[in-house]
Design a protein around this motif. Structure first.
Motif, short mmCIF file in Angstrom:
data_model
loop_
_atom_site.label_atom_id
_atom_site.label_comp_id
_atom_site.label_asym_id
_atom_site.label_seq_id
_atom_site.Cartn_x
_atom_site.Cartn_y
_atom_site.Cartn_z
N VAL A 178 0.87 -1.08 -0.01
CA VAL A 178 0.08 0.08 0.04
C VAL A 178 0.79 1.17 0.05
O VAL A 178 2.06 1.26 0.72
N VAL A 179 0.75 2.33 -0.87
CA VAL A 179 1.28 3.43 -0.92
C VAL A 179 0.62 4.53 0.05
O VAL A 179 -0.47 4.76 -0.01
N LEU A 180 1.39 4.83 1.37
CA LEU A 180 1.01 5.68 2.24
C LEU A 180 1.48 7.24 1.94
O LEU A 180 0.87 8.25 2.15
N GLU A 181 2.60 7.36 1.14
CA GLU A 181 3.18 8.88 1.00
C GLU A 181 4.07 8.60 -0.17
O GLU A 181 4.89 7.53 -0.35
N ARG A 182 4.34 9.68 -0.97
CA ARG A 182 5.32 9.72 -1.82
C ARG A 182 6.03 11.05 -1.72
O ARG A 182 5.53 12.03 -1.55
N ARG A 183 7.44 11.00 -1.90
CA ARG A 183 8.44 12.05 -2.00
C ARG A 183 9.28 11.72 -3.28
O ARG A 183 9.25 10.68 -3.68
N GLU A 184 9.84 12.69 -3.90
CA GLU A 184 10.66 12.41 -4.72
C GLU A 184 11.68 11.25 -4.85
O GLU A 184 12.58 11.27 -4.26
N GLY A 185 11.39 10.28 -5.88
CA GLY A 185 12.12 9.24 -5.79
C GLY A 185 11.94 8.16 -4.64
O GLY A 185 12.60 6.86 -4.76
N TRP A 186 10.92 8.33 -3.64
CA TRP A 186 10.63 7.39 -2.62
C TRP A 186 9.16 7.41 -2.48
O TRP A 186 8.32 8.20 -2.64
N VAL A 187 8.91 5.84 -1.81
CA VAL A 187 7.61 5.77 -1.67
C VAL A 187 7.60 5.14 0.04
O VAL A 187 8.57 4.11 0.10
N ARG A 188 6.75 5.59 0.76
CA ARG A 188 6.56 5.15 2.09
C ARG A 188 5.43 3.97 1.99
O ARG A 188 4.18 4.30 1.41
N ALA A 189 5.69 2.91 2.07
CA ALA A 189 4.78 1.82 1.93
C ALA A 189 4.45 0.82 3.06
O ALA A 189 5.30 0.95 3.97
N LEU A 190 3.32 0.24 3.05
CA LEU A 190 2.82 -0.67 4.01
C LEU A 190 2.86 -2.01 3.41
O LEU A 190 2.42 -2.23 2.30
N TYR A 191 3.48 -2.92 4.19
CA TYR A 191 3.28 -4.48 3.53
C TYR A 191 2.55 -5.14 4.59
O TYR A 191 2.62 -4.99 5.71
N GLN A 192 1.54 -6.04 4.12
CA GLN A 192 0.81 -6.65 5.23
C GLN A 192 0.78 -8.28 4.86
O GLN A 192 0.15 -8.91 5.56
N GLY A 193 1.94 -8.63 4.21
CA GLY A 193 1.81 -10.22 3.75
C GLY A 193 2.79 -10.92 4.83
O GLY A 193 2.80 -12.17 4.71
N GLY A 194 3.06 -10.32 5.91
CA GLY A 194 3.96 -11.13 6.79
C GLY A 194 2.97 -11.35 8.12
O GLY A 194 1.72 -11.34 8.01
N LYS A 195 3.94 -11.67 9.31
CA LYS A 195 3.17 -12.11 10.37
C LYS A 195 2.58 -10.82 11.08
O LYS A 195 1.49 -10.83 11.83
#
Length: 212
Positions: A178-195
């Motif tokens: 999931v994309v929570l935030e974007r800055r130039e060249g970067w994405v703050r992401a949420l991964y939910q596929g683990g424990k």
């Protein structure tokens, strides 16, 4: 739920059913909204929807592994959206529909992507049912800006922008985020596929991002 009004005069009682209350409840239940729906992660903004479907099976005890993975985007009309779906880097587009229901969502394609018939049983002859999952904390859907699919062989999750530390969690190709935030060249992401859910920064070049 029905709302009833009672009016009593002498021995006469009239009962009025205000069905608009019931109709309003049904509309709220099927309202399109961001969230995780089984193997599908969706981001909704206004009349636009984007998502990533990722389902993998097999690969245990020498068994072959099969995957059904694709991005999607579409335009909503009420609880239903007309879609185009594709795998990053491939020119082929497959049309489909997404319908929000009281329990979650239903996905249907005019043609299956490779591997989907082995993992989901196919999405052509009948809709594929996707139950909605409740999100809490930072995973709450109102914080979701879009979705992404990891395209790099290995993508390190950073707590801060810049060089990744030697020891850090990482994602691999075809992980959905999931994309929570974007800055130039970067994405703050949420991964939910683990424990447990994990949040971190990824280089934008490591992802195929789709935003509504």
């Amino acid at each position: 739920m029905k709302l009833w009004t009672w009016v009593k005069r002498g021995s006469t009682v009239s009962l009025l059913a205000l069905t608009f209350a019931q109709g309003g409840g049904a509309a709220a239940e099927t309202a399109p909204r961001s969230g995780r729906y089984g193997s599908l992660v969706l981001a909704v903004r206004g009349s636009s929807v984007s998502g990533v479907f990722a389902d993998v099976c097999g690969g245990i005890n020498g068994m072959p592994s099969f995957s059904c993975i694709f991005l999607l985007r579409g335009t909503l009309s009420g609880p239903r959206a007309a879609l185009e779906t594709w795998y990053p880097g491939e020119a082929e587009r497959i049309a489909g529909t997404l319908t929000f229901t009281a329990e979650g969502a239903e996905l249907r394609l005019v043609e299956d992507h490779g591997g989907c018939s082995m993992t989901t049983g196919g999405m052509v002859d009948k809709p594929y049912t996707l139950p909605r999952e409740v999100q809490e904390g930072e995973a709450r859907p109102e914080n979701w800006r879009g979705v992404g699919l990891v395209t790099a062989r290995r993508a390190a999750l950073r707590t801060e922008l810049g060089q990744a530390p030697r020891r850090t969690p990482y994602l691999v190709a075809d992980d959905a985020v999931v994309v929570l935030e974007r800055r130039e060249g970067w994405v703050r992401a949420l991964y939910q596929g683990g424990k447990a859910p994990v949040v971190g920064w990824l280089p934008a070049t490591d992802l195929a991002v789709e935003e509504p």
